[in-house]
Enzyme design. Structure first.
Site, PDB file in Angstrom:
ATOM      1  N   GLY A  10       5.389   6.391  -4.876  1.00  0.00           N
ATOM      2  CA  GLY A  10       4.265   6.688  -3.989  1.00  0.00           C
ATOM      3  C   GLY A  10       4.729   6.848  -2.559  1.00  0.00           C
ATOM      4  N   THR A 140       7.877   0.728  -0.033  1.00  0.00           N
ATOM      5  CA  THR A 140       6.593   0.608  -0.712  1.00  0.00           C
ATOM      6  C   THR A 140       5.605  -0.099   0.201  1.00  0.00           C
ATOM      7  OG1 THR A 140       5.296  -0.427  -2.477  1.00  0.00           O
ATOM      8  CG2 THR A 140       7.365  -1.504  -1.927  1.00  0.00           C
ATOM      9  N   ASP A 142       3.224  -1.644  -0.944  1.00  0.00           N
ATOM     10  CA  ASP A 142       2.817  -2.846  -1.672  1.00  0.00           C
ATOM     11  C   ASP A 142       3.646  -4.059  -1.264  1.00  0.00           C
ATOM     12  OD1 ASP A 142       1.153  -1.103  -3.022  1.00  0.00           O
ATOM     13  OD2 ASP A 142       2.537  -0.828  -4.691  1.00  0.00           O
ATOM     14  N   MET A 186      -5.215  -1.418  -1.215  1.00  0.00           N
ATOM     15  CA  MET A 186      -4.190  -1.183  -2.236  1.00  0.00           C
ATOM     16  C   MET A 186      -3.252  -2.399  -2.343  1.00  0.00           C
ATOM     17  SD  MET A 186      -3.062   2.777  -1.665  1.00  0.00           S
ATOM     18  CE  MET A 186      -3.914   4.107  -2.503  1.00  0.00           C
ATOM     19  N   GLY A 187      -2.193  -2.230  -3.101  1.00  0.00           N
ATOM     20  CA  GLY A 187      -1.190  -3.288  -3.236  1.00  0.00           C
ATOM     21  C   GLY A 187      -0.808  -3.577  -4.680  1.00  0.00           C
ATOM     22  N   ARG A 188      -1.422  -2.869  -5.610  1.00  0.00           N
ATOM     23  CA  ARG A 188      -1.188  -3.091  -7.047  1.00  0.00           C
ATOM     24  C   ARG A 188      -1.346  -4.567  -7.423  1.00  0.00           C
ATOM     25  NH1 ARG A 188       3.815   0.002  -9.472  1.00  0.00           N
ATOM     26  NH2 ARG A 188       4.893  -1.450  -8.102  1.00  0.00           N
ATOM     27  N   GLU A 243      -7.256  -4.163  -4.779  1.00  0.00           N
ATOM     28  CA  GLU A 243      -7.578  -3.347  -5.961  1.00  0.00           C
ATOM     29  C   GLU A 243      -7.127  -4.025  -7.256  1.00  0.00           C
ATOM     30  OE1 GLU A 243      -5.298   0.311  -5.776  1.00  0.00           O
ATOM     31  OE2 GLU A 243      -3.396  -0.742  -5.689  1.00  0.00           O
ATOM     32  N   GLN A 298      -4.284   4.391   3.611  1.00  0.00           N
ATOM     33  CA  GLN A 298      -3.415   3.231   3.849  1.00  0.00           C
ATOM     34  C   GLN A 298      -1.943   3.602   3.877  1.00  0.00           C
ATOM     35  OE1 GLN A 298      -5.052  -0.345   1.310  1.00  0.00           O
ATOM     36  NE2 GLN A 298      -5.865   1.590   0.590  1.00  0.00           N
ATOM     37  N   ARG A 299      -1.598   4.595   3.106  1.00  0.00           N
ATOM     38  CA  ARG A 299      -0.170   4.910   3.006  1.00  0.00           C
ATOM     39  C   ARG A 299       0.220   6.168   3.769  1.00  0.00           C
ATOM     40  NH1 ARG A 299       0.001   6.584  -3.441  1.00  0.00           N
ATOM     41  NH2 ARG A 299      -0.394   8.792  -3.131  1.00  0.00           N
TER      42      ARG A 299
END
Lengths: 404, 404
Positions: A10, A140, A142, A186-188, A243, A298-299
């Site tokens: 990503g 990342t 995340d 986000m952040g998985r 999320e 966010q990214r």
């Protein structure tokens, strides 16, 4: 000897800064000829889609533009290599292309899947006596890569989250009626980015009032109780929810809710946890409520990137080239934090196998006892990473980007 | 004589700049004593929730901070006045409070509902021989107020939309697989803000490839055909769709889709048009697709505000005070465009009754013949309004806000 660099996974605001770091260090070195960019990650090697980076980067101004452009200028992919015992042909194809272009070093900027590629490819070279260096550069939003103190890209995403939650907080406070705003981040499976919203406390904000991370089992009942409790104290309650939050049975919080629903085409409707909690508050409390998904902004919001993040990301790219020139291979570059305040950081290297396919979770000891917020230690950790601003390169009132 | 100022309707990035303009002009005038801020719009007058603005604004630095803070520092409301023939008591209560605080001028910063208040209240004063001036200062990101060339707040929202659609475009182009991204923008029944995304063409972007405004009947079949057509030309198709698009029968595009669905609580599920079109593309084309709602970030992202917008918004607030001092009442301040290039603008006043409860739609002649994009004239119109950047006031790596 030439070198190659590729980007994978990503995109972030900082992955092009690392690319610029690799390019500049390569261009500077007398041992290195051409710096090739591989389009769409390792796919570009396999398909011989290589570009000579010096055709696109001709000046310091080009470097500056690349550094401030979000997403992956070389494109990305989500391709993992097979075990080479199972299928050697992919490894042989990669090596054939490397040899054809006289590539002696390969730099892979990516997350834990990319580190799997670095680990596998370097192991193959070691076991077959092939002298091609392979080094991973982390990235990342995340922030979930092991071994490194933090990941390039995280600081900018964290800065965006803090700025945006703050602006949404202002927006939420205009009406006299009580309200609840649920912000989905986000952040998985890791709570780092969500936790970053807590930095606002250092600027005197009471918001966010509630923070839910995936590291703690999520309970809808507890959430409603928490919201009711905060509504006693604040007119506009702001809850930030990752999320990736899951209930005790291991299911995503919104899953049960979703499976009950199908859209007009009979598909299960995939709403996020924010929309789910919005409906839950509406049903259980009945007050004004809305949910906001920060989504890919966010990214990719380079216009509010963290200078610390971008500068470090460029430095770690350059450090990867220097490490390879010193003979390192099969490693991922990492940040080691020397101190929080004043913030001080060093770059080092660890075996990529330690980070491949692994995730670093947000420490449970940094989550408050009510499981709906984070501790001062967590804020201390994030604060240095969001410091400093970089004005984007503007043209005609719009942001200018580097495009290959 | 003292004066009062209030803010109403949905917040924007520029409504505090207009507040600062009113305050500064009031503070500068020898005829004016205290500048009162009314909390939560006209409600604050009725409930005597007034603050002496000079207690909060003590320096140029405070002005600067207020100007760069999104949302409405005084809070907002959504309250319309009754016809005074039907209920005089509200008018009498307002007047009683104005007299108690020696308020001779009232400035209402808001949209078309607020202009209704300005028109009604000033008419009441005219017909009853009461010398209290009432002047409206426009604001709305929707840009749908009549008579004025454009509205304070629109330029900053437009700049955010352009910057964000551009960053999302970078993000959308990383993978080699074809994809569709649907971006849902605000604007209610008017397409101005959605159309602003087209400014990216002036920076050499091919995106957005498709733009759908509420001024044109929306057809799902046509949309799918358009997307298929663009997929022949672009790997990552970007479509920007206004939240207000309606089908030929006058229903919101997502309505039929929504009415077929209920959530786990039996409520009709209110998804936006973006989510609807995401599902439609998934069903009809089957490619990778996502939808992104720009949500309230469009109206509160002060960190990427337009300098032109903020400067003009401050100026129109000050101009309102100057107009009242010259004896004007019952009017709304407007922008008159003198020229596009070089951009030149004047401030004037028109009767508030001309703008109250009215909407100015995006001109159909600025929509392309395929009804999926806008013309160069539309871009010429928006371009001057997004020019210039204002660095937010930063503290600890975060944006600092003015809070009452």
């Amino acid at each position: 000897m030439n070198i190659a660099v590729a980007q994978s996974g990503g995109p972030t605001c900082a992955i092009n800064a690392s690319l610029a770091g690799v390019f500049s260090a390569g261009a500077k070195s007398e041992e290195i000829g051409i710096v090739y960019g591989s389009l769409n990650g390792i796919e570009g090697i396999l398909e011989e889609r290589l570009v000579d980076m010096s055709e696109y980067i001709k000046s310091d101004e080009d470097i500056r533009l690349l550094v401030r452009t979000p997403s992956a200028a070389l494109g990305s992919c989500r391709r993992k290599l097979p075990e080479y015992e199972a299928d050697k042909s992919v490894y042989e194809k990669i090596t054939e292309v490397f040899r054809k272009y006289d590539i002696g070093m390969f730099f892979y900027i990516g997350g834990n899947d990319s580190m799997d590629t670095v680990a596998k490819l370097s192991k193959y070279y070691a076991e077959n006596g092939i002298d091609i260096k392979v080094i991973g550069v982390p990235k990342t939003i995340d922030n979930d890569l092991c071994e490194t103190d933090h990941c390039p890209g995280f600081g900018s995403a964290a800065k965006y989250v803090a700025a945006t939650v703050q602006e949404i907080t202002r927006d939420s406070n205009v009406y006299s009626a009580p309200s609840v705003t649920v912000i989905e981040t986000m952040g998985r499976h890791a709570g780092w980015l969500t936790a970053a919203a807590a930095c606002l406390k250092r600027n005197g904000e009471s918001a966010p009032h509630l923070i839910y991370l995936p590291e703690i089992d999520f309970s809808a009942e507890k959430f409603i109780d928490d919201v009711k409790n905060e509504m006693q104290k604040h007119k506009a309650v702001i809850a930030v929810v990752s999320e990736g939050v899951k209930t005790a049975d291991g299911k995503f919080a919104a899953e049960a809710y979703q499976s009950a629903k199908t859209d007009a085409f009979g598909h299960a409707y995939l709403s996020g946890v924010g929309k789910y909690l919005e409906n839950l508050v509406s049903e259980k409390i009945g007050c004004k409520v809305r949910s906001i998904e920060l989504n890919v902004m966010q990214r990719c919001s380079s216009h509010i990137a963290s200078e610390t993040d971008i500068t470090e990301s460029q430095a770690i790219g350059a450090a990867a080239v220097e490490a390879a020139l010193k003979g390192e291979t099969g490693c991922m570059m990492i940040f080691k934090r020397v101190s929080d305040n004043p913030y001080s950081m060093e770059i080092a290297a660890v075996p990529a196998s330690l980070t491949a396919n692994n995730e670093k979770f947000f420490p449970k000891e940094w989550i408050n006892s009510e499981c709906n917020g984070v501790t001062e230690e967590a804020i201390d950790y994030v604060m240095p990473l969001i410091q400093g601003e970089l004005m984007p390169v503007m043209e005609n009132g719009m942001v200018k980007h580097f495009i290959i």
